[in-house]
Structure formats: structure tokens, C-alpha cells
Design a protein around this motif. Structure first.
Motif, PDB file in Angstrom:
ATOM      1  N   PHE A 103       0.969   6.652  -6.675  1.00 20.99           N
ATOM      2  CA  PHE A 103      -0.126   7.658  -7.093  1.00 20.99           C
ATOM      3  C   PHE A 103       0.435   9.170  -6.963  1.00 20.99           C
ATOM      4  N   LYS A 104       1.671   9.476  -5.975  1.00 23.82           N
ATOM      5  CA  LYS A 104       2.011  10.744  -5.972  1.00 23.82           C
ATOM      6  C   LYS A 104       2.698  10.877  -7.379  1.00 23.82           C
ATOM      7  N   THR A 127      -8.543  -0.870   1.206  1.00 20.98           N
ATOM      8  CA  THR A 127      -7.666   0.406   1.436  1.00 20.98           C
ATOM      9  C   THR A 127      -7.206   0.801   0.110  1.00 20.98           C
ATOM     10  N   LYS A 183      -7.878   9.106  -5.746  1.00 19.24           N
ATOM     11  CA  LYS A 183      -6.910   9.414  -6.980  1.00 19.24           C
ATOM     12  C   LYS A 183      -7.613   9.915  -8.120  1.00 19.24           C
ATOM     13  N   ALA A 212      -8.031   4.311  -1.902  1.00 15.42           N
ATOM     14  CA  ALA A 212      -7.030   5.244  -2.427  1.00 15.42           C
ATOM     15  C   ALA A 212      -7.132   5.512  -3.950  1.00 15.42           C
ATOM     16  N   HIS A 213      -7.402   4.341  -4.578  1.00 16.07           N
ATOM     17  CA  HIS A 213      -7.780   4.507  -6.271  1.00 16.07           C
ATOM     18  C   HIS A 213      -8.852   5.345  -6.423  1.00 16.07           C
ATOM     19  N   ILE A 242       0.642  -0.989  -0.092  1.00 13.83           N
ATOM     20  CA  ILE A 242      -0.012   0.067  -0.008  1.00 13.83           C
ATOM     21  C   ILE A 242       0.813   1.163   0.107  1.00 13.83           C
ATOM     22  N   ALA A 243       2.086   1.195   0.784  1.00 13.63           N
ATOM     23  CA  ALA A 243       2.748   2.450   0.773  1.00 13.63           C
ATOM     24  C   ALA A 243       3.466   2.575  -0.641  1.00 13.63           C
ATOM     25  N   GLU A 246       1.009   4.274  -2.687  1.00 15.96           N
ATOM     26  CA  GLU A 246       0.576   5.862  -2.428  1.00 15.96           C
ATOM     27  C   GLU A 246       1.746   6.569  -2.922  1.00 15.96           C
ATOM     28  N   THR A 247       2.990   5.841  -3.119  1.00 15.97           N
ATOM     29  CA  THR A 247       4.180   6.619  -3.780  1.00 15.97           C
ATOM     30  C   THR A 247       3.943   6.573  -5.277  1.00 15.97           C
TER      31      THR A 247
END
Length: 186
Positions: free
Chosen positions: A24-25, A170, A178, A174-175, A17-18, A21-22
Motif C-alpha cells: 500500500f505504501k 485488519t 487506502k 487497511a484497504h 499484513i505487513a 502495508e508495504t
């Protein structure tokens, strides 16, 4: 033994998941965010160095980034590295700083970034399911070797499924966030 496998699987799922997130950034939205430049590397004394280690990066007025290199002599190299990145950005320098305006996203680029976000989310889901599969095979192996009972193995697999479902949810959240960010007109 079961708890050790569960802890390891949960830790690996958190890392997936981390990583998502990276990823996605790095997907650009219409707003300026310093993480967009995380993948940019600049040749610095013969070494490929991340831009964040060579300059301060600030958001300016929400629509552009201001890059202040710690050494003015590398300003041209930084500008060139940003041009050569596949981010579609057009930096300009004034001799001391580099300003990177964030162009508004077209409908086509929004869709393309949305597809990229979907691919990243699917990769995270696959990674989490692979972790579940590995843990379940460990539980079955323990049951085969008579270190735990069949019932304990089945209960452990049920707990692993609940853990997997939680982490997949989760990823979904997050998806969706985004995608909403990408679709928001700025």
C-alpha cells in the motif's frame, strides 16, 4: 502442539499484513511520501542499489520530494532511475538535489490505483486463508494420528477461524483507509 501451530499461523498472518502495508505504501496518492520511491533502484558501481541507501529523501511542502544524494556524482543516475520507474514521476535536478513534484491524481489514475489496492488486499486475504487451511489440515492430521482428540481439533479449528477473522478484518480496515486516501481530493 496446538499452541505451536497457532503461534506459527499468527506469525505468518502478521507477515501477510505487513507485506500488504508495504504494498500500500508503494501505491501513490496525491501527497508526497518517501515510501513511494522504495522500489526505485539505481545502478551504483555495477550493483542495483535501493535509492534510500544512496540519498536522503525528504517531503517538501507536502506536494514534492527532495532527494539529496550522498554522492553528487550519481545525481544523473538517480534521476534516470526515477524516470524509468513506472511511478509516473518527473524529477528535476539542480546539480545538488533532485526535486520530485507529485502530480495530482486524475480520476482515471485514482480508479486504477484503487483497483491495484483491491488486488493487493485480495492477495493478503487469500494468503491468510491459505495459512488457516494449512493449520486446519495440521489439526486434522494430529487428530488422525491420535495425538489430540477430535474435540480438541474442532476447538483448535474454531480458534483458528477467530484468528483468521481478526486478521481479515485488519486487511479490510487497511484497504478502506487506502481507498479513502486515494479518493480524497488533494
Amino acid at each position: 502442539m496446538i499452541e505451536e501451530i497457532m503461534r506459527d499461523a499468527e506469525e505468518r498472518m502478521r507477515k501477510s499484513i505487513a507485506s500488504l502495508e508495504t504494498a500500500f505504501k508503494r501505491i501513490r496518492t496525491g501527497r508526497a511520501h518517501p515510501a513511494i520511491l522504495d522500489a526505485v533502484v539505481v545502478p551504483y558501481y555495477g550493483t542495483e542499489t535501493p535509492l534510500s541507501q544512496l540519498a536522503a529523501i525528504h517531503v517538501e511542502e507536502g506536494r514534492s520530494l527532495l532527494i539529496s544524494p550522498w554522492e553528487k556524482s550519481i545525481i544523473g543516475d538517480i534521476e534516470k532511475a526515477i524516470h524509468q520507474s513506472d511511478l509516473g514521476l518527473n524529477p528535476s535536478n539542480n546539480g545538488d538535489t533532485i526535486r520530485v513534484p507529485m502530480p495530482p491524481l486524475t480520476e482515471e489514475t485514482r480508479r486504477e490505483y484503487g483497483k491495484q489496492a483491491s488486488r493487493e488486499a485480495e492477495s493478503a486475504r487469500v494468503a491468510i486463508r491459505n495459512i488457516r487451511r494449512d493449520a486446519n489440515s495440521d489439526f486434522k492430521e494430529l487428530a488422525r494420528e491420535k495425538e489430540i482428540s477430535e474435540d480438541e481439533a474442532r476447538r483448535a479449528e474454531e480458534r483458528m477461524q477467530k484468528l483468521t477473522d481478526k486478521h481479515i478484518q485488519t486487511v479490510e480496515s487497511a484497504h478502506k483507509a487506502k481507498e479513502a486516501d486515494l479518493l480524497a481530493m488533494n
